[in-house]
Design an enzyme around this catalytic site. Structure first.
Site, PDB file in Angstrom:
ATOM      1  N   LYS A   1       0.847  -1.199   0.000  1.00  0.00           N
ATOM      2  CA  LYS A   1       0.000   0.000   0.000  1.00  0.00           C
ATOM      3  C   LYS A   1       0.879   1.244   0.000  1.00  0.00           C
ATOM      4  O   LYS A   1       1.690   1.444   0.887  1.00  0.00           O
ATOM      5  CB  LYS A   1      -0.907   0.000   1.243  1.00  0.00           C
ATOM      6  CG  LYS A   1      -1.685   1.308   1.442  1.00  0.00           C
ATOM      7  CD  LYS A   1      -2.622   1.236   2.660  1.00  0.00           C
ATOM      8  CE  LYS A   1      -3.253   2.601   2.971  1.00  0.00           C
ATOM      9  NZ  LYS A   1      -4.121   2.573   4.164  1.00  0.00           N
TER      10      LYS A   1
ATOM     11  N   ASP B   1      -2.615  10.213   3.786  1.00  0.00           N
ATOM     12  CA  ASP B   1      -4.016   9.824   3.925  1.00  0.00           C
ATOM     13  C   ASP B   1      -4.757  10.838   4.795  1.00  0.00           C
ATOM     14  O   ASP B   1      -4.715  10.771   6.015  1.00  0.00           O
ATOM     15  CB  ASP B   1      -4.090   8.418   4.540  1.00  0.00           C
ATOM     16  CG  ASP B   1      -5.523   7.925   4.696  1.00  0.00           C
ATOM     17  OD1 ASP B   1      -6.439   8.566   4.126  1.00  0.00           O
ATOM     18  OD2 ASP B   1      -5.725   6.897   5.364  1.00  0.00           O
TER      19      ASP B   1
ATOM     20  N   LYS C   1     -10.237  12.850   8.091  1.00  0.00           N
ATOM     21  CA  LYS C   1      -9.789  12.403   9.407  1.00  0.00           C
ATOM     22  C   LYS C   1      -9.772  13.585  10.376  1.00  0.00           C
ATOM     23  O   LYS C   1      -9.588  14.724   9.954  1.00  0.00           O
ATOM     24  CB  LYS C   1      -8.356  11.859   9.305  1.00  0.00           C
ATOM     25  CG  LYS C   1      -8.237  10.502   8.662  1.00  0.00           C
ATOM     26  CD  LYS C   1      -6.798  10.015   8.723  1.00  0.00           C
ATOM     27  CE  LYS C   1      -6.649   8.654   8.085  1.00  0.00           C
ATOM     28  NZ  LYS C   1      -7.387   7.583   8.789  1.00  0.00           N
TER      29      LYS C   1
ATOM     30  N   ASP D   1       1.576   6.228   5.727  1.00  0.00           N
ATOM     31  CA  ASP D   1       0.598   5.321   5.130  1.00  0.00           C
ATOM     32  C   ASP D   1       1.114   4.669   3.837  1.00  0.00           C
ATOM     33  O   ASP D   1       0.409   3.889   3.203  1.00  0.00           O
ATOM     34  CB  ASP D   1      -0.725   6.076   4.882  1.00  0.00           C
ATOM     35  CG  ASP D   1      -1.946   5.174   5.010  1.00  0.00           C
ATOM     36  OD1 ASP D   1      -1.828   4.093   5.612  1.00  0.00           O
ATOM     37  OD2 ASP D   1      -3.013   5.563   4.498  1.00  0.00           O
TER      38      ASP D   1
ATOM     39  N   GLU E   1      -9.440   3.770   2.049  1.00  0.00           N
ATOM     40  CA  GLU E   1      -8.877   3.881   0.699  1.00  0.00           C
ATOM     41  C   GLU E   1      -7.817   2.819   0.410  1.00  0.00           C
ATOM     42  O   GLU E   1      -7.567   2.502  -0.744  1.00  0.00           O
ATOM     43  CB  GLU E   1      -8.273   5.282   0.504  1.00  0.00           C
ATOM     44  CG  GLU E   1      -6.835   5.478   1.008  1.00  0.00           C
ATOM     45  CD  GLU E   1      -6.664   5.284   2.508  1.00  0.00           C
ATOM     46  OE1 GLU E   1      -7.676   5.370   3.227  1.00  0.00           O
ATOM     47  OE2 GLU E   1      -5.540   5.023   2.958  1.00  0.00           O
TER      48      GLU E   1
ATOM     49  N   ARG F   1      -7.757  -0.400   0.932  1.00  0.00           N
ATOM     50  CA  ARG F   1      -8.308  -1.588   0.283  1.00  0.00           C
ATOM     51  C   ARG F   1      -8.694  -1.290  -1.169  1.00  0.00           C
ATOM     52  O   ARG F   1      -8.710  -2.188  -2.004  1.00  0.00           O
ATOM     53  CB  ARG F   1      -9.493  -2.117   1.096  1.00  0.00           C
ATOM     54  CG  ARG F   1     -10.606  -1.135   1.255  1.00  0.00           C
ATOM     55  CD  ARG F   1     -11.563  -1.510   2.388  1.00  0.00           C
ATOM     56  NE  ARG F   1     -11.068  -1.081   3.692  1.00  0.00           N
ATOM     57  CZ  ARG F   1     -11.713  -1.288   4.837  1.00  0.00           C
ATOM     58  NH1 ARG F   1     -12.862  -1.949   4.845  1.00  0.00           N
ATOM     59  NH2 ARG F   1     -11.207  -0.857   5.976  1.00  0.00           N
TER      60      ARG F   1
HETATM   61  N1  BES Z   1      -4.330   4.411   6.959  1.00  0.00           N
HETATM   62  C1  BES Z   1      -5.514   4.190   7.705  1.00  0.00           C
HETATM   63  C2  BES Z   1      -5.309   3.173   8.816  1.00  0.00           C
HETATM   64  C3  BES Z   1      -4.573   3.649  10.036  1.00  0.00           C
HETATM   65  C4  BES Z   1      -5.151   4.505  10.927  1.00  0.00           C
HETATM   66  C5  BES Z   1      -3.315   3.162  10.295  1.00  0.00           C
HETATM   67  C6  BES Z   1      -4.474   4.901  12.055  1.00  0.00           C
HETATM   68  C7  BES Z   1      -2.635   3.544  11.430  1.00  0.00           C
HETATM   69  C8  BES Z   1      -3.217   4.423  12.323  1.00  0.00           C
HETATM   70  C9  BES Z   1      -6.608   3.670   6.796  1.00  0.00           C
HETATM   71  O1  BES Z   1      -6.612   4.159   5.508  1.00  0.00           O
HETATM   72  C10 BES Z   1      -7.889   4.082   7.411  1.00  0.00           C
HETATM   73  O2  BES Z   1      -8.152   5.257   7.471  1.00  0.00           O
HETATM   74  N2  BES Z   1      -8.678   3.115   7.868  1.00  0.00           N
HETATM   75  C11 BES Z   1      -9.912   3.392   8.495  1.00  0.00           C
HETATM   76  C12 BES Z   1     -10.916   2.407   7.977  1.00  0.00           C
HETATM   77  C13 BES Z   1     -12.324   2.740   8.349  1.00  0.00           C
HETATM   78  C14 BES Z   1     -12.784   4.001   7.659  1.00  0.00           C
HETATM   79  C15 BES Z   1     -13.204   1.573   7.982  1.00  0.00           C
HETATM   80  C16 BES Z   1      -9.734   3.244   9.990  1.00  0.00           C
HETATM   81  O3  BES Z   1      -8.979   2.370  10.422  1.00  0.00           O
HETATM   82  O4  BES Z   1     -10.298   4.046  10.731  1.00  0.00           O
HETATM   83 ZN    ZN Z   2      -4.818   4.756   4.792  1.00  0.00          ZN
HETATM   84 MN    MN Z   3      -7.653   5.974   5.342  1.00  0.00          MN
END
Ligand code: BES
Ligand code: ZN
Ligand code: MN
Length: 499
Positions: free
Chosen positions: A267, A272, A279, A290, A351, A353
């Site tokens: 990835k 992000d 966020k 990320d 994003e 996935r």
């Molecule tokens: N890059 C993030 C995951 C992440 C968040 C990694 C915090 C490390 C620390 C990913 O793209 C993401 O935002 N995932 C969301 C998914 C949700 C919207 C289903 C998450 O984990 O909140």
């Molecule tokens: Zn992400």
């Molecule tokens: Mn994300």
């Protein structure tokens, strides 16, 4: 830093600093005994006076030890002898490295490498000594113009072993470890670079440089290529950004011609923001990490090529920036993936996935033996496993077992989570083949379940490295994980299958 390995006796070696181990309670390792004898009991005298506890993490430096050819003698505490194992060994290497980093010595000799770690061999010790030292000596200060920490004088390290046994396996292990450390450092630096520098185009340029230096095959797919192919999910992520997406393909073919490749998919979200599903602001800077999956793939390719490993490996990196904007994807948008399946994007922050599913479908064309994707995919994985283990998901028992074993070997550990069909229904959509989110319960699992819909035709594993790829707080920075695991996996596999 130059590393070498030699059979030698600690008292005789001319070196800037000789490092020997001492057990808690005052008993000496073989190396310490030899140093003690040559110095007329200097080591035991220091211990008797209570200047070194021998506890794990403790150390004591003696200058101009009498009777020794070394300029300095560093005593390192190893903890209790009967509890000695991987962690204590790694702690000893770390405290030795921290001490050496701050010395004026240009070279040092480690008489710690042949300590007996139950269940491990000399090659294991050599690998972890080298990567442990390199971990401590890594720095990222290219963007600081003010006062930088002084550059350590240490330029050469000799790993001392007791004579007798053949050094061949240890020498091979050393070569592997140095290349692995180079790969880890590369991944760390890519991770640590700020998101205004480390863009998708930057990752592609670094991949091209790597290809040139190590004679790898390279191809970079541009946005128009992705449009032609129909990578609707990947493109939905990059659409809000000024930075064009890239799909990087790196090939290292060091194995037999007919050997199907391992495909590593990383990835590569260079920042992000969450997109329209923005966020919250706190610690958002950390979303520069990320792209750690991508960094680990580049680091692994560098390591394998650097050691000329007898394996075939392909690195596949979907790189994009996830931004809000007038052209950004909206929650509710439905896109068609490269696989033909449609996805309702209910949350633009899920994003990872989206870029991965198109890359995983693209991986099919390389007729892979196995496919492993590496992604900082879910915050839920950090909640589940913390910062110790990466989450492991797989549709193949043997592959999961191999990855677990490689992870233990590399001390870059993983813990398996289920991919049961029972979780799939959380991805149901009223309007498309699936949604891109499955709600809060089991967030890492439903993310993996989403990916599993694109990997039915292959032996596949997914590593969620959200909790392990970087550290927060004062120590903020990329860890380079899971490069150690990915390299070990490939090498163990090459050992399993004769060329
Ligand atoms: N890059 C993030 C995951 C992440 C968040 C990694 C915090 C490390 C620390 C990913 O793209 C993401 O935002 N995932 C969301 C998914 C949700 C919207 C289903 C998450 O984990 O909140
Ligand atoms: Zn992400
Ligand atoms: Mn994300």
């Amino acid at each position: 830093m130059e590393f070498s390995i030699k059979a030698l006796s600690p008292e005789k070696k001319k070196t800037g600093c000789m490092v020997v181990g001492v057990w808690q309670g005052g008993s000496l390792t073989r190396g310490a005994q030899l140093a003690d004898k040559a110095s007329g009991g200097q080591v035991s005298a220091v211990l008797k006076q209570g200047d070194l506890s021998g506890r794990s993490g403790s150390s004591l430096l003696l200058h101009r030890p009498s009777g020794l050819a070394a300029d300095r003698l560093l005593l390192v505490g190893l903890g209790e002898q009967k509890k000695f194992g991987e962690t204590a060994f790694k702690d000893a290497i770390r405290s030795a490295s921290n001490a050496l980093k701050n010395l004026g010595a240009k070279d040092a000799t480690l008489a710690l490498t042949d300590l007996e770690v139950p269940g491990r061999d000399l090659a294991w010790n050599v690998r972890h000594a080298v990567t442990g030292l390199r971990e401590v000596l890594y720095r990222f200060d290219i963007l600081k113009t003010g006062k930088k920490l002084p550059v350590p004088a240490l330029a050469a390290v000799t790993l001392a072993v007791v004579g007798g046994a053949s050094l061949k396996p240890a020498e091979r292990a050393l070569e592997e470890a140095v290349a692995t450390a180079d790969g880890i450092d590369f991944a760390k630096t890519l991770g640590n670079l700020p998101p205004n520098i480390c863009t998708p185009a930057y990752l592609a340029d670094e991949a091209k440089k790597l290809a040139r230096e190590f004679k790898l095959g390279i191809e970079v797919l541009e946005q128009r290529d992705m449009e032609k192919l129909g990578m609707g999910a990947l493109l939905a992520v990059s659409s809000g950004s000024r930075q064009p997406p890239k799909l990087i393909v790196l090939k290292y073919l060091g194995g037999a011609k007919k050997q199907k490749p391992i495909v590593y998919v990383g990835k590569g979200i260079t920042f992000d923001t969450g997109g329209i599903s923005l966020k919250p602001g706190g610690e958002m800077d950390e979303m520069k990490f990320d792209m750690s999956g991508a960094g680990s793939v580049l680091g692994t390719m560098r390591a394998l090529a650097g050691m000329r490993a007898p394996v075939n490996a392909i690195g596949l990196i979907p790189a994009a920036e996830n931004m809000p904007g007038g052209n950004a994807t909206r929650p509710g948008d439905i896109v068609t993936t490269l696989s033909g399946q449609t996805v309702e994007i209910l949350n633009t922050d899920a994003e990872g996935r989206l870029v991965l599913c198109d890359a995983l479908t693209y991986a099919e064309r390389f007729e892979p033996d196995v496919v492993i994707d590496i992604a900082t995919l879910t915050g839920a994985c950090v909640v589940a496993l913390g910062h110790v283990a990466s989450g492991l998901f797989s549709n193949d028992e043997n592959l999961a077992g191999e990855i677990g074993a490689a992870a233990d070997d590399a001390w870059d550990r993983v813990w398996r989570l289920p991919l049961w069909d029972d979780y799939q229904e959380q991805l149901r959509s009223n309007f498309a083949d699936m949604a891109n989110i499955g709600g809060r319960p089991g967030g890492s699992i439903t993310a993996a379940c989403y990916l599993s819909r694109f990997t039915k035709k292959m032996r596949w594993a997914h590593l969620d490295v959200a909790g392990t790829a970087w550290k927060s707080g004062r120590e903020k920075g990329s860890t380079g994980r899971p490069v150690p695991l990915l390299v070990r996996f490939a090498l163990r596999r090459a050992g399993l299958k004769p060329r």
